[in-house]
Scaffold this active site. Structure first.
Site, mmCIF file in Angstrom:
data_model
loop_
_atom_site.group_PDB
_atom_site.id
_atom_site.type_symbol
_atom_site.label_atom_id
_atom_site.label_comp_id
_atom_site.label_asym_id
_atom_site.label_seq_id
_atom_site.Cartn_x
_atom_site.Cartn_y
_atom_site.Cartn_z
ATOM 1 N N HIS A 180 54.852 24.519 61.883
ATOM 2 C CA HIS A 180 55.112 25.785 61.204
ATOM 3 C C HIS A 180 55.000 25.531 59.703
ATOM 4 O O HIS A 180 55.418 24.473 59.216
ATOM 5 C CB HIS A 180 56.523 26.289 61.550
ATOM 6 C CG HIS A 180 56.732 27.704 61.124
ATOM 7 N ND1 HIS A 180 57.183 28.026 59.856
ATOM 8 C CD2 HIS A 180 56.535 28.873 61.779
ATOM 9 C CE1 HIS A 180 57.267 29.342 59.762
ATOM 10 N NE2 HIS A 180 56.869 29.874 60.908
ATOM 11 N N CYS A 207 55.650 23.979 66.246
ATOM 12 C CA CYS A 207 56.460 24.574 65.187
ATOM 13 C C CYS A 207 57.242 23.482 64.452
ATOM 14 O O CYS A 207 56.690 22.453 64.087
ATOM 15 C CB CYS A 207 57.355 25.654 65.807
ATOM 16 S SG CYS A 207 58.111 26.814 64.658
#
Length: 197
Positions: free
Chosen positions: A133, A110
Site C-alpha cells: 500500500h 498491502c
C-alpha cells in the site's frame, strides 16, 4: 494440491484475508488460517468490524511444528494494525524467514509487506522487489528494498500486492504460480472476474 497457511490478527484487512482464502479453496488448495496475538482467542476483530474465526487461534496451535515443511505458501494480509502485530511478533518474522530459507512461497498484500521487510531485517536473507500500500512505501524503500508500483509484484518466490482492490488479482496470481494458468482460468471464469483487474 498446494497447502496454504494464512495469518490473521486483530486489525487485519478482511478483504485481503477472505478473498485469498476463498480463491484458494476454489482452486482446490488445502487452506488453513492461524491467528496472531488475538485479544479474543475465538476470533479476529478486523479493520471494518467484521469478526473472522481462524482455523487455529494461534500459530502454536497449528498442528505442524515445522509449518514451512508442511505448507507450500505463507500469506499475510494487510490492514495497518494487523501488519504492526505481524511486525512485532518474533514467531511470525521467524516463520517468514523459515519459508523463504526453505525456498517456499511467501505472499503479502498491502501493509503486510512490512512484515517481510521486518523479517529480513531481523533474520537476514535477501532483500527483494516488492510492492505495498502506498502508505507504507517509505518503510519498504527505507530498508533498501526495490519498490514496484505493479498491482502484483512477483520476485522469485515472493509475491506482494497493493491493497484491497488488488486482492483478487493477488489470489489468482498465486493460483497461477502454484497450479498453472489453466487452473487460474478455471477458477476465474465462474466468478466472472473482470479482465481489468
Amino acid at each position: 494440491m498446494p497447502k496454504a497457511l494464512l495469518l490473521i490478527a486483530d486489525g487485519s484487512e478482511e478483504i485481503e484475508f477472505v478473498i485469498p482464502y476463498d480463491v484458494f479453496t476454489r482452486a482446490g488448495f488445502e487452506v488453513k488460517s492461524a491467528g496472531v496475538q488475538l485479544k479474543n482467542e475465538n476470533w479476529a476483530h478486523c479493520t471494518r468490524n467484521i469478526r473472522i474465526v481462524p482455523d487455529h487461534h494461534s500459530l502454536s496451535s497449528v498442528p505442524h511444528q515445522n509449518a514451512h515443511e508442511t505448507f507450500d505458501i505463507l500469506i499475510l494480509p494487510g490492514g495497518g494494525p494487523g501488519a504492526k502485530t505481524f511486525c512485532s511478533s518474533e514467531p511470525v518474522l521467524a516463520l517468514i524467514h523459515e519459508f523463504r530459507k526453505a525456498g517456499k512461497y511467501v505472499a503479502a498484500i498491502c501493509a503486510g509487506t512490512t512484515a517481510l521487510v521486518a523479517s529480513q531485517k531481523m533474520f537476514g536473507g535477501e532483500k527483494g522487489r516488492a510492492t505495498s500500500h502506498p502508505s507504507v512505501k517509505g518503510e519498504v524503500e527505507g530498508e533498501g528494498w526495490e519498490y514496484s508500483t505493479e498491482r502484483v509484484a512477483v520476485d522469485g518466490r515472493m509475491v506482494t500486492s497493493r491493497g484491497p482492490g488488488t486482492a483478487m488479482l493477488f489470489a489468482l496470481t498465486i493460483v497461477e504460480l502454484l497450479c498453472g494458468k489453466e487452473k487460474r482460468d478455471e477458477v476465474a471464469g465462474p466468478m466472472i472476474v473482470a479482465e481489468t483487474l
